[in-house]
Design a protein around this motif. Structure first.
Motif, PDB file in Angstrom:
ATOM      1  N   GLU A  26       1.035  -1.291  -0.042  1.00 17.88           N
ATOM      2  CA  GLU A  26       0.190  -0.108   0.631  1.00 17.88           C
ATOM      3  C   GLU A  26       0.829   1.723   0.284  1.00 17.88           C
ATOM      4  O   GLU A  26       0.236   2.321  -0.704  1.00 17.88           O
ATOM      5  N   VAL A  27       1.563   1.191   0.479  1.00 19.06           N
ATOM      6  CA  VAL A  27       3.005   2.831   0.440  1.00 19.06           C
ATOM      7  C   VAL A  27       3.393   2.747  -1.205  1.00 19.06           C
ATOM      8  O   VAL A  27       4.423   1.513  -0.614  1.00 19.06           O
ATOM      9  N   ALA A  75       1.825   8.491   9.755  1.00 20.40           N
ATOM     10  CA  ALA A  75       0.098   8.559   9.873  1.00 20.40           C
ATOM     11  C   ALA A  75      -0.710   7.720   8.807  1.00 20.40           C
ATOM     12  O   ALA A  75      -1.665   7.200   8.586  1.00 20.40           O
ATOM     13  N   PHE A  76      -0.693   7.156   7.660  1.00 17.93           N
ATOM     14  CA  PHE A  76      -0.616   6.112   6.722  1.00 17.93           C
ATOM     15  C   PHE A  76      -0.846   5.399   7.680  1.00 17.93           C
ATOM     16  O   PHE A  76      -1.625   4.270   7.368  1.00 17.93           O
ATOM     17  N   ILE A  77      -0.011   4.739   7.553  1.00 21.36           N
ATOM     18  CA  ILE A  77       0.651   3.402   7.990  1.00 21.36           C
ATOM     19  C   ILE A  77      -0.289   3.235   9.462  1.00 21.36           C
ATOM     20  O   ILE A  77      -1.321   2.174   9.773  1.00 21.36           O
ATOM     21  N   ARG A  78      -0.108   3.983  10.155  1.00 21.62           N
ATOM     22  CA  ARG A  78      -0.953   3.983  11.565  1.00 21.62           C
ATOM     23  C   ARG A  78      -2.434   3.937  11.258  1.00 21.62           C
ATOM     24  O   ARG A  78      -3.608   3.427  11.840  1.00 21.62           O
ATOM     25  N   THR A  79      -2.785   4.629  10.513  1.00 21.75           N
ATOM     26  CA  THR A  79      -4.271   4.723   9.415  1.00 21.75           C
ATOM     27  C   THR A  79      -4.985   3.846   9.853  1.00 21.75           C
ATOM     28  O   THR A  79      -6.431   3.310   9.990  1.00 21.75           O
ATOM     29  N   ARG A  80      -4.057   2.766   8.716  1.00 18.58           N
ATOM     30  CA  ARG A  80      -4.402   1.598   8.074  1.00 18.58           C
ATOM     31  C   ARG A  80      -4.428   0.232   9.133  1.00 18.58           C
ATOM     32  O   ARG A  80      -4.825  -0.731   9.262  1.00 18.58           O
ATOM     33  N   ILE A  81      -3.301   0.728  10.262  1.00 20.55           N
ATOM     34  CA  ILE A  81      -3.396  -0.566  10.980  1.00 20.55           C
ATOM     35  C   ILE A  81      -4.573  -0.480  11.615  1.00 20.55           C
ATOM     36  O   ILE A  81      -5.494  -1.279  12.505  1.00 20.55           O
TER      37      ILE A  81
END
Length: 129
Positions: A26-27, A75-81
């Motif tokens: 996703e990244v 921030a994106f990774i934390r939101t996806r988790i």
């Protein structure tokens, strides 16, 4: 919750799997190497922080670029988790470079070199007899 409790171990494994999936699929940051591995994850017992150990096949420059890319996508990774894992708190992730795989490969090469050297010395001593 204790640090080494069954629940904490399960959470660590789940976050590691999901983090690995997010990074690889996703990244879209070009700084992140395609050969990036999440070697280990430690989520604090209070679920506030998380240390993710990242390994990259390549040189130190590739590792540093990947860590920079992951830090910018934090921030994106934390939101996806948060969307995929149902936790009371979503941990703040800290990416830490891990060179254990590189260290293991280097040690294995050194062992092979010593082994070859030992075999060549044994072969020479047999020829002398």
């Amino acid at each position: 919750m204790r640090k080494n409790s069954i629940k904490n171990i399960r959470i660590n494994n789940e976050v590691r799997k999901e983090l690995s999936n997010i990074i690889s699929n996703e990244v879209k940051d070009p700084r992140i190497s395609g050969l990036t591995s999440v070697t280990d994850v430690y989520v604090a017992p209070d679920l506030k922080t998380c240390k993710a150990y990242i390994s990259v096949l390549g040189d130190n420059n590739a590792l540093n670029e990947t860590i920079d890319g992951l830090n910018s996508a934090k921030a994106f990774i934390r939101t996806r988790i948060a969307k995929t894992i149902n936790l009371r708190n979503t941990p703040e992730i800290e990416f830490i470079p891990d060179d254990s795989i590189e260290y293991g490969v280097r040690m294995s090469k050194l062992i092979d070199d010593v082994k070859k050297e030992s075999e060549s010395v044994n072969d020479e001593s047999e020829k002398d007899e």
